[in-house]
Scaffold this active site. Sequence first.
Site, short mmCIF file in Angstrom:
data_model
loop_
_atom_site.label_atom_id
_atom_site.label_comp_id
_atom_site.label_asym_id
_atom_site.label_seq_id
_atom_site.Cartn_x
_atom_site.Cartn_y
_atom_site.Cartn_z
N GLY A 23 0.79 -1.22 0.00
CA GLY A 23 0.00 0.00 0.00
C GLY A 23 0.83 1.27 0.00
N LEU A 24 2.15 1.12 -0.18
CA LEU A 24 3.03 2.28 -0.22
C LEU A 24 3.53 2.57 -1.63
CD1 LEU A 24 5.21 1.68 2.99
CD2 LEU A 24 3.07 2.96 2.77
N ASP B 223 1.48 7.07 -7.82
CA ASP B 223 2.69 6.45 -7.28
C ASP B 223 3.93 6.77 -8.12
OD1 ASP B 223 0.89 5.39 -5.54
OD2 ASP B 223 0.98 3.36 -6.34
N GLU C 265 3.66 0.06 -16.56
CA GLU C 265 2.95 -0.73 -15.56
C GLU C 265 1.48 -0.91 -15.91
OE1 GLU C 265 2.37 -0.95 -10.71
OE2 GLU C 265 3.22 0.86 -11.63
#
Length: 342
Positions: A112-113, A160, A148
């Site tokens: 979750g980071l 992110d 990604e």
Amino acid sequence: MIIRSRAPLRLSLAGGGTDVSPYCELYGGCVLNATIDLYAYCTLEVWDSNQIVFSASDKEQIYTSELTDFLEFDGNLDLHKGVYNRIVREYHNGEPLALKLTTYSDVPAGSGLGSSSTLVVAMIKAYVELLNLPLGDYDIAHIAYEIERIEVGLNGGKQDQYAATFGGFNFIEFYADDRVIVNPLRIKNWIISELESCLVLYYTGVSRESAKIIEQQSKNVAQNNEKSLEAMHEIKHYSFVFKEALLKGDVISIAKNLKRAWEAKKKTAQNISNDDIDKVYDMAVTAGAWSGKISGAGGGGFMMFIVDPVRREKVIKNLRKYGGEVIGCHFTKRGTEGWKIY
């Protein structure tokens, strides 16, 4: 020659989920995030061998291939392959690269980071150093997003990649046609110190699959699910409120709005929270936390709490009873970095 690089992981403080399609294209997304001193690392070694070797040392995964200009995706280190394919195709005239690339991260996948996206950014930065590519921060982040989300096909948002590339506290806007605006925030040092004093980061020990939650959020927006869409608008609103409170150093207001945003986030899709997460949350609040939330899509990974500093140790002591791990961290102002070793 050896190339090394790293990119910082991030805490999504407000607005998370509004950077996901189709919401950001239809309504515009706004996310407030900050990078912390936990990293994804990459080492790239060029050699005379006729092989391409990828190693994810933290996962104990290795992939080996004969020299080629394109690597097929098969579920084994596909992100590594995606970065290699893009670099060879666009920045090395389609000529294969004989190399060994080793990666690892300070946190597990599914934390979750933003660990997956951060890893992609670190790998791209290593190739930038190797080939002296004229790529700026926006270029690296955008390429990382395309690799990604489009080329490898993993569901997720856009925040992110930009957080890992730029570093620091950023208020990031997302619009249609892949238009992204990164607004670096000049947070006073005393405010950062106060926020660090109030921050407790807790790893639940549960690695989660964010793609399914994000897919449900996207579907709800696309189908005009009224409850979910209204919650997304609310989350976006709190990103502006949170930014104002952060710039003023009003931690109490930050805590209140973190709680409101967390309640709204749970309405955007199923499985964002569960009984175990709710129990940990309630226990932390009883022990002295003002508020908290899951960092990332939800379902597990890291939880972050804003805590009264004088009750911090009591909160930490109680969190440890649940079998997870309290992780120390500080905010960092630097984004991705790469360097050569001769």
